[in-house]
Design an enzyme around this catalytic site. Structure first.
Site, PDB file in Angstrom:
ATOM      1  N   THR A 129       9.581 105.549  29.212  1.00 42.95           N
ATOM      2  CA  THR A 129       9.811 105.482  27.770  1.00 42.95           C
ATOM      3  C   THR A 129      11.234 105.896  27.426  1.00 42.95           C
ATOM      4  OG1 THR A 129       7.478 106.013  27.453  1.00 42.95           O
ATOM      5  CG2 THR A 129       8.875 106.191  25.526  1.00 42.95           C
ATOM      6  N   TYR A 147       2.439 110.734  38.472  1.00 41.13           N
ATOM      7  CA  TYR A 147       2.276 109.744  37.409  1.00 41.13           C
ATOM      8  C   TYR A 147       1.663 108.495  38.039  1.00 41.13           C
ATOM      9  CZ  TYR A 147       3.574 106.753  33.406  1.00 41.13           C
ATOM     10  OH  TYR A 147       3.568 105.893  32.330  1.00 41.13           O
ATOM     11  N   LYS A 184      -0.452 112.677  35.485  1.00 41.58           N
ATOM     12  CA  LYS A 184      -0.442 111.859  34.271  1.00 41.58           C
ATOM     13  C   LYS A 184      -1.176 110.576  34.600  1.00 41.58           C
ATOM     14  CE  LYS A 184       2.559 109.347  31.075  1.00 41.58           C
ATOM     15  NZ  LYS A 184       3.942 108.887  30.794  1.00 41.58           N
ATOM     16  N   VAL A 208       0.381 113.194  27.752  1.00 40.82           N
ATOM     17  CA  VAL A 208       1.802 112.837  27.752  1.00 40.82           C
ATOM     18  C   VAL A 208       1.864 111.539  26.971  1.00 40.82           C
ATOM     19  CG1 VAL A 208       3.829 112.223  29.100  1.00 40.82           C
ATOM     20  CG2 VAL A 208       2.245 113.971  29.954  1.00 40.82           C
TER      21      VAL A 208
END
Length: 299
Positions: free
Chosen positions: A54, A142, A170, A210
């Site tokens: 992001t 992640y 995550k 998150v």
């Protein structure tokens, strides 16, 4: 000092995966990043993830990543956990980025599954272990197979959880069954990486988020997670349902694109995107306004 965390919530409960603001000519906007970071922490975030997808990490240089971590730490590092994204599909490069983030003062690391080269599970085990060995910082895995091409299997997650510095995951796998087993067997702190599944993942043992939509609805996410933690599932469900238009609208196209457009609508730092990402069309912007308004965001 960053806020005190516990083994159960090593990075807090509500984190936003922050965009990287750029100036009109496409350069890193340090002042904008600091102002946005302060705004997000003021809104109720326990932490910020910097230099993730992001944050347009594929198109920022190593030097820019280092600058950004240092700038955000200067802005909010005494009252929020600053987690540096350091994941690449090159283990040595990821280790270098991890050491750089540690020197900058980051509180933790986010390590995404290596993308494109599609390593086997043994390769994932060695990759993440090498990153965790490279510094003294806690690591959040992640798992996002839709982008990386390879899921982290439950058995691999359980083995990685034995490493003392791998403390969290995550989860953007979108599989509540696998998440349930991995949470139960690994003992890792589990964070939702898919905003639409924030509440469902809490129900199977996640401890926080998150988030991308945290850029615009952090107070609501805080209320949701607090309600669930206090046993008020009805209130948490009501908040989740009110936010459904926001969850939908922010992911009608690529999330960085809509997030920067939403921030611009709110008068917050964002700036342009770096190619290959492109701005929303006027029609898409109009739809985003409808979605955000329907979810209670005041534009």
């Amino acid at each position: 000092m960053a806020p005190i965390s516990t083994p159960q919530t090593p990075f807090g409960r509500v984190l936003t995966a922050m965009v990287t603001p750029f100036t009109a000519d496409g350069a890193l906007d340090i002042d904008g990043a600091q102002r946005l970071a302060a705004h997000l922490v003021d809104a109720g975030n326990d932490g910020l993830v910097i230099n993730g997808t992001t944050g347009e990490s594929p198109t920022t240089s190593d030097a820019e990543k280092d600058q950004l971590v240092r700038a955000v730490l200067e802005a909010v590092g005494d009252r929020a956990q600053v987690v540096a994204g350091i994941g690449t599909n090159d283990t040595r490069h990821s280790m270098e980025l991890a050491r750089t983030a540690e020197r900058a003062g980051a509180h933790g690391l986010l390590a995404v599954t290596p993308y494109y080269n599609k390593p086997p599970q043994e390769g994932l085990l060695r990759h993440f272990s090498a990153i965790a060995d490279a510094t003294e910082l806690p690591v959040m895995l992640y798992d996002i197979p839709g982008r990386s091409g390879v899921p982290i299997d439950t058995e691999t997650i359980v083995r990685l959880a034995e490493h003392p510095r791998i403390v969290a995951n995550k989860d953007a796998k979108g599989d509540l069954g696998r998440a349930s087993w991995a949470i139960a067997r690994s003992g890792l702190a589990w964070y939702s990486g898919d905003d639409m599944l924030n509440l469902p993942l809490l129900s199977v043992g996640a401890i926080g988020f998150v988030s991308v939509v945290g850029h615009v609805v952090t107070p609501e996410l805080r209320s949701l997670v607090d309600a669930h933690a206090n046993g008020d599932v009805q209130k948490a469900t009501e908040i989740h349902q009110r936010l459904l238009p926001v969850f939908t609208g922010m992911f009608r196209t690529q999330g960085v694109i809509t997030t920067k457009a939403a921030l611009a609508l709110l008068g917050l730092p964002s700036g342009p995107l770096r190619l290959p990402l492109v701005e929303l069309s006027p029609e898409e912007t109009a739809q985003l306004k409808i979605d955000l308004s329907a979810g209670g965001v005041q534009l």
